[in-house]
Write a protein that holds these residues in place. Sequence first.
Motif, PDB file in Angstrom:
ATOM      1  N   LYS A 170       2.693   4.027   8.541  1.00 43.27           N
ATOM      2  CA  LYS A 170       1.707   3.405   7.647  1.00 43.27           C
ATOM      3  C   LYS A 170       0.787   2.481   8.451  1.00 43.27           C
ATOM      4  CE  LYS A 170       1.051   3.272   3.543  1.00 43.27           C
ATOM      5  NZ  LYS A 170       0.068   4.053   2.761  1.00 43.27           N
ATOM      6  N   LYS A 171       1.344   1.746   9.398  1.00 37.99           N
ATOM      7  CA  LYS A 171       0.527   0.870  10.238  1.00 37.99           C
ATOM      8  C   LYS A 171      -0.471   1.689  11.056  1.00 37.99           C
ATOM      9  CE  LYS A 171       3.021  -1.960  12.675  1.00 37.99           C
ATOM     10  NZ  LYS A 171       4.127  -2.666  13.345  1.00 37.99           N
ATOM     11  N   GLN A 172      -0.034   2.828  11.581  1.00 41.13           N
ATOM     12  CA  GLN A 172      -0.931   3.705  12.340  1.00 41.13           C
ATOM     13  C   GLN A 172      -2.038   4.243  11.442  1.00 41.13           C
ATOM     14  OE1 GLN A 172      -1.086   4.302  15.605  1.00 41.13           O
ATOM     15  NE2 GLN A 172      -2.861   5.597  15.274  1.00 41.13           N
ATOM     16  N   GLU A 173      -1.681   4.657  10.234  1.00 37.74           N
ATOM     17  CA  GLU A 173      -2.667   5.161   9.277  1.00 37.74           C
ATOM     18  C   GLU A 173      -3.715   4.086   8.977  1.00 37.74           C
ATOM     19  OE1 GLU A 173      -2.663   5.849   4.497  1.00 37.74           O
ATOM     20  OE2 GLU A 173      -0.944   6.644   5.578  1.00 37.74           O
ATOM     21  N   ILE A 174      -3.270   2.858   8.782  1.00 43.19           N
ATOM     22  CA  ILE A 174      -4.194   1.759   8.484  1.00 43.19           C
ATOM     23  C   ILE A 174      -5.092   1.481   9.688  1.00 43.19           C
ATOM     24  CG2 ILE A 174      -4.305  -0.740   8.051  1.00 43.19           C
ATOM     25  CD1 ILE A 174      -1.832  -0.321   6.204  1.00 43.19           C
ATOM     26  N   SER A 175      -4.527   1.498  10.890  1.00 47.72           N
ATOM     27  CA  SER A 175      -5.325   1.288  12.106  1.00 47.72           C
ATOM     28  C   SER A 175      -6.417   2.344  12.232  1.00 47.72           C
ATOM     29  CB  SER A 175      -4.434   1.310  13.343  1.00 47.72           C
ATOM     30  OG  SER A 175      -3.571   0.210  13.359  1.00 47.72           O
ATOM     31  N   GLU A 176      -6.079   3.581  11.935  1.00 48.13           N
ATOM     32  CA  GLU A 176      -7.065   4.663  11.995  1.00 48.13           C
ATOM     33  C   GLU A 176      -8.153   4.474  10.948  1.00 48.13           C
ATOM     34  OE1 GLU A 176      -4.689   8.217  11.686  1.00 48.13           O
ATOM     35  OE2 GLU A 176      -3.806   7.908  13.678  1.00 48.13           O
ATOM     36  N   ARG A 177      -7.761   4.034   9.754  1.00 45.84           N
ATOM     37  CA  ARG A 177      -8.758   3.772   8.704  1.00 45.84           C
ATOM     38  C   ARG A 177      -9.666   2.611   9.087  1.00 45.84           C
ATOM     39  NH1 ARG A 177      -4.874   3.630   3.821  1.00 45.84           N
ATOM     40  NH2 ARG A 177      -6.033   1.752   3.370  1.00 45.84           N
ATOM     41  N   ILE A 178      -9.098   1.570   9.699  1.00 42.56           N
ATOM     42  CA  ILE A 178      -9.898   0.428  10.151  1.00 42.56           C
ATOM     43  C   ILE A 178     -10.926   0.889  11.188  1.00 42.56           C
ATOM     44  CG2 ILE A 178      -9.824  -1.721  11.496  1.00 42.56           C
ATOM     45  CD1 ILE A 178      -7.151  -2.346  10.029  1.00 42.56           C
ATOM     46  N   GLY A 223       0.768  -1.240   0.000  1.00 44.14           N
ATOM     47  CA  GLY A 223       0.000   0.000   0.000  1.00 44.14           C
ATOM     48  C   GLY A 223       0.795   1.284   0.000  1.00 44.14           C
TER      49      GLY A 223
END
Length: 123
Positions: A86-94, A56
């Motif tokens: 990027k992992k934090q961004e994905i966690s926020e999107r989840i 991603g």
Amino acid sequence: MYIGQAAQRSGTTIKSIRHYESIGLLPAAQRLGKYRVYDQQSVDLLIFIKCAQQLGFRLKELQSIFAGHQGPQMPWELAHQVIAAKKQEISERIAALSQQHSQLVEFEASLEQSQGDCPLNSV
């Protein structure tokens, strides 16, 4: 190794390798006459770029990792920081998508309730 072999070993294309060089993701290759010559570090970097894209990352994000970086060595510490972001961004999107899903379930239930209350449904 020449560009074709580097592309094959890294799972990328010759066109991609040239593009990565042109935008600064991959250091310019050594030249042997008119041919580009790559080493294993360049192949490792190409593999990293390909994996990151599949996970991603956009090329612009990857450029931030390599901005100002010289040489074929991978800036691992910076890569770890970008991966963590990027992992934090994905966690926020989840979390946002989970909340949106819950709201849709509630909305759907309220519609079903409203539809059941409608006097026209019993006609």
